[in-house]
Scaffold this motif. Structure first.
Motif, PDB file in Angstrom:
ATOM      1  N   ALA A 190      21.235  43.154  48.014  1.00  0.00           N
ATOM      2  CA  ALA A 190      20.822  41.842  47.517  1.00  0.00           C
ATOM      3  C   ALA A 190      21.600  41.421  46.276  1.00  0.00           C
ATOM      4  N   VAL A 191      22.568  42.246  45.873  1.00  0.00           N
ATOM      5  CA  VAL A 191      23.314  42.016  44.639  1.00  0.00           C
ATOM      6  C   VAL A 191      24.723  41.523  44.964  1.00  0.00           C
ATOM      7  N   HIS A 192      25.145  40.475  44.284  1.00  0.00           N
ATOM      8  CA  HIS A 192      26.545  40.052  44.329  1.00  0.00           C
ATOM      9  C   HIS A 192      27.239  40.625  43.087  1.00  0.00           C
ATOM     10  N   PHE A 193      28.072  41.621  43.310  1.00  0.00           N
ATOM     11  CA  PHE A 193      28.773  42.226  42.185  1.00  0.00           C
ATOM     12  C   PHE A 193      29.849  41.283  41.642  1.00  0.00           C
ATOM     13  N   TRP A 194      30.292  40.347  42.456  1.00  0.00           N
ATOM     14  CA  TRP A 194      31.334  39.402  42.037  1.00  0.00           C
ATOM     15  C   TRP A 194      31.322  38.223  43.002  1.00  0.00           C
ATOM     16  N   GLU A 195      31.884  37.106  42.565  1.00  0.00           N
ATOM     17  CA  GLU A 195      32.051  35.917  43.399  1.00  0.00           C
ATOM     18  C   GLU A 195      33.328  35.208  42.970  1.00  0.00           C
ATOM     19  N   LEU A 196      34.081  34.732  43.926  1.00  0.00           N
ATOM     20  CA  LEU A 196      35.233  33.899  43.589  1.00  0.00           C
ATOM     21  C   LEU A 196      34.750  32.694  42.791  1.00  0.00           C
ATOM     22  N   GLY A 197      35.582  32.250  41.862  1.00  0.00           N
ATOM     23  CA  GLY A 197      35.238  31.069  41.072  1.00  0.00           C
ATOM     24  C   GLY A 197      34.547  31.370  39.765  1.00  0.00           C
ATOM     25  N   ARG A 198      34.048  32.599  39.611  1.00  0.00           N
ATOM     26  CA  ARG A 198      33.463  32.992  38.335  1.00  0.00           C
ATOM     27  C   ARG A 198      34.549  33.607  37.451  1.00  0.00           C
ATOM     28  N   LYS A 199      34.227  33.817  36.184  1.00  0.00           N
ATOM     29  CA  LYS A 199      35.207  34.342  35.231  1.00  0.00           C
ATOM     30  C   LYS A 199      35.814  35.638  35.745  1.00  0.00           C
ATOM     31  N   THR A 200      37.110  35.714  35.677  1.00  0.00           N
ATOM     32  CA  THR A 200      37.964  36.859  36.059  1.00  0.00           C
ATOM     33  C   THR A 200      38.080  37.051  37.568  1.00  0.00           C
ATOM     34  N   PHE A 201      37.353  36.242  38.379  1.00  0.00           N
ATOM     35  CA  PHE A 201      37.434  36.429  39.831  1.00  0.00           C
ATOM     36  C   PHE A 201      37.987  35.173  40.501  1.00  0.00           C
ATOM     37  N   SER A 202      39.250  34.908  40.265  1.00  0.00           N
ATOM     38  CA  SER A 202      39.901  33.747  40.865  1.00  0.00           C
ATOM     39  C   SER A 202      40.271  34.038  42.321  1.00  0.00           C
ATOM     40  N   LYS A 203      40.506  32.967  43.074  1.00  0.00           N
ATOM     41  CA  LYS A 203      41.003  33.150  44.441  1.00  0.00           C
ATOM     42  C   LYS A 203      42.334  33.884  44.424  1.00  0.00           C
ATOM     43  N   ARG A 204      43.150  33.595  43.422  1.00  0.00           N
ATOM     44  CA  ARG A 204      44.457  34.236  43.344  1.00  0.00           C
ATOM     45  C   ARG A 204      44.328  35.746  43.204  1.00  0.00           C
ATOM     46  N   ARG A 205      43.292  36.206  42.520  1.00  0.00           N
ATOM     47  CA  ARG A 205      43.091  37.647  42.362  1.00  0.00           C
ATOM     48  C   ARG A 205      42.822  38.301  43.717  1.00  0.00           C
ATOM     49  N   ALA A 206      42.019  37.668  44.539  1.00  0.00           N
ATOM     50  CA  ALA A 206      41.762  38.192  45.881  1.00  0.00           C
ATOM     51  C   ALA A 206      43.024  38.134  46.736  1.00  0.00           C
ATOM     52  N   GLU A 207      43.771  37.055  46.600  1.00  0.00           N
ATOM     53  CA  GLU A 207      44.961  36.886  47.432  1.00  0.00           C
ATOM     54  C   GLU A 207      46.057  37.878  47.089  1.00  0.00           C
ATOM     55  N   ARG A 208      46.091  38.345  45.859  1.00  0.00           N
ATOM     56  CA  ARG A 208      47.050  39.402  45.502  1.00  0.00           C
ATOM     57  C   ARG A 208      46.732  40.691  46.256  1.00  0.00           C
ATOM     58  N   VAL A 209      45.441  40.931  46.499  1.00  0.00           N
ATOM     59  CA  VAL A 209      45.054  42.105  47.284  1.00  0.00           C
ATOM     60  C   VAL A 209      45.613  41.991  48.699  1.00  0.00           C
ATOM     61  N   PHE A 210      45.503  40.816  49.297  1.00  0.00           N
ATOM     62  CA  PHE A 210      46.042  40.615  50.642  1.00  0.00           C
ATOM     63  C   PHE A 210      47.558  40.852  50.657  1.00  0.00           C
ATOM     64  N   GLU A 211      48.227  40.344  49.638  1.00  0.00           N
ATOM     65  CA  GLU A 211      49.676  40.530  49.551  1.00  0.00           C
ATOM     66  C   GLU A 211      50.033  42.001  49.418  1.00  0.00           C
ATOM     67  N   ASN A 212      49.278  42.732  48.606  1.00  0.00           N
ATOM     68  CA  ASN A 212      49.539  44.159  48.425  1.00  0.00           C
ATOM     69  C   ASN A 212      49.432  44.924  49.737  1.00  0.00           C
ATOM     70  N   LEU A 213      48.553  44.450  50.608  1.00  0.00           N
ATOM     71  CA  LEU A 213      48.332  45.115  51.895  1.00  0.00           C
ATOM     72  C   LEU A 213      49.184  44.499  53.005  1.00  0.00           C
ATOM     73  N   GLN A 214      50.078  43.609  52.615  1.00  0.00           N
ATOM     74  CA  GLN A 214      50.997  42.953  53.558  1.00  0.00           C
ATOM     75  C   GLN A 214      50.240  42.191  54.645  1.00  0.00           C
ATOM     76  N   LEU A 215      49.203  41.501  54.227  1.00  0.00           N
ATOM     77  CA  LEU A 215      48.449  40.636  55.117  1.00  0.00           C
ATOM     78  C   LEU A 215      48.811  39.189  54.807  1.00  0.00           C
ATOM     79  N   LYS A 216      49.225  38.472  55.809  1.00  0.00           N
ATOM     80  CA  LYS A 216      49.610  37.069  55.647  1.00  0.00           C
ATOM     81  C   LYS A 216      48.381  36.173  55.778  1.00  0.00           C
ATOM     82  N   ILE A 217      48.231  35.218  54.870  1.00  0.00           N
ATOM     83  CA  ILE A 217      47.126  34.256  54.957  1.00  0.00           C
ATOM     84  C   ILE A 217      47.516  33.191  55.983  1.00  0.00           C
ATOM     85  N   ARG A 218      46.883  33.279  57.132  1.00  0.00           N
ATOM     86  CA  ARG A 218      47.172  32.309  58.193  1.00  0.00           C
ATOM     87  C   ARG A 218      46.477  30.983  57.919  1.00  0.00           C
ATOM     88  N   SER A 219      45.260  31.044  57.392  1.00  0.00           N
ATOM     89  CA  SER A 219      44.555  29.830  56.975  1.00  0.00           C
ATOM     90  C   SER A 219      43.445  30.215  56.005  1.00  0.00           C
TER      91      SER A 219
END
Length: 235
Positions: A190-219
């Motif tokens: 029932a706990v959200h440890f983090w959410e995009l859009g809050r301080k320090t949790f930008s969409k770009r931070r999540a997208e860097r994880v995808f890049e590190n794993l060589q996953l292409k954002i299709r949409s």
């Protein structure tokens, strides 16, 4: 601080006593499909997967199994993974304990699930989803934002012709959610440890994880419930 089970505090969605009642019923997700806030997100999950013309899907955290049940009627092999026996998963396991051995499904998905674990585990969790997938990883994450959406269309019978469909949503940069320690220990689901859009949790931070794993954002896109933000990733 006294742990009062009769009340909810801070960002706790329900009082502990209420969660006890929901768990005792055996299915905490019952009736979630019957919600305007969730209906369009379910539609996007099904429509996006259907348009990929795939044969097999694994969903982590299937909730009340509405999507799984419907997609199976379309001839798609739709497996589920969950640690809760009440959801009747194909694979009974916590994602953190699960070790996929090979790419087995065309799509591996998790909708509004990964935020229930610390962000320090996010990259490992995405890596697991990718390891089990032959081609696509499809997820949605909570996006704490404010904004607007404007639709203008004409209609004739069941047909709509959209003249404009415009949305703008911006991060709030609010502080991260706050819970009592006892609550977090007892009800991590029932706990959200983090959410995009809050301080320090930008969409770009999540997208860097995808890049590190060589996953292409299709949409990437919002549901009509802007709190649900989708990423379709391709290996």
């Amino acid at each position: 601080m006294t742990y009062d089970r009769s009340i909810r505090m801070f960002d706790e969605a329900h009082a502990p006593a209420k969660l006890d009642q929901l768990r005792a019923k055996g299915n905490m997700h019952r009736g979630k499909f019957l919600s305007k806030d969730l209906f369009h997100s379910y539609y996007l999950q099904m429509k996006t997967i259907f348009d990929l013309s795939v044969d097999s899907v694994l969903e982590v955290g299937p909730g009340e199994q509405f999507v799984a049940d419907y997609m199976r009627t379309l001839g798609i092999t739709y497996d589920t993974l969950d640690s809760d026996q009440a959801s009747s998963p194909t694979i009974l396991s916590d994602l953190r304990d699960w070790l996929p051995t090979e790419p087995r499904w065309d799509v591996v998905s998790a909708f509004q699930v990964l935020e229930h674990m610390p962000f320090a585990e996010f990259e490992d969790n995405i890596d697991k989803l990718a390891s089990a997938s032959k081609k696509y990883v499809f997820i949605s994450l909570p996006y704490h934002c404010f904004g607007m959406r404007v639709k203008l269309f004409t209609s004739l019978g069941q047909r709509k012709r959209y003249l404009m469909d415009f949305g703008l949503h911006l991060p709030t940069f609010f502080k991260n959610r706050r819970y009592r320690k006892e609550y977090m220990d007892e009800f991590p689901f029932a706990v959200h440890f983090w959410e995009l859009g809050r301080k320090t949790f930008s969409k770009r931070r999540a997208e860097r994880v995808f890049e590190n794993l060589q996953l292409k954002i299709r949409s990437k896109f919002h549901s009509e419930n802007p709190y649900h933000y989708f990423y379709l990733l391709e290996k």
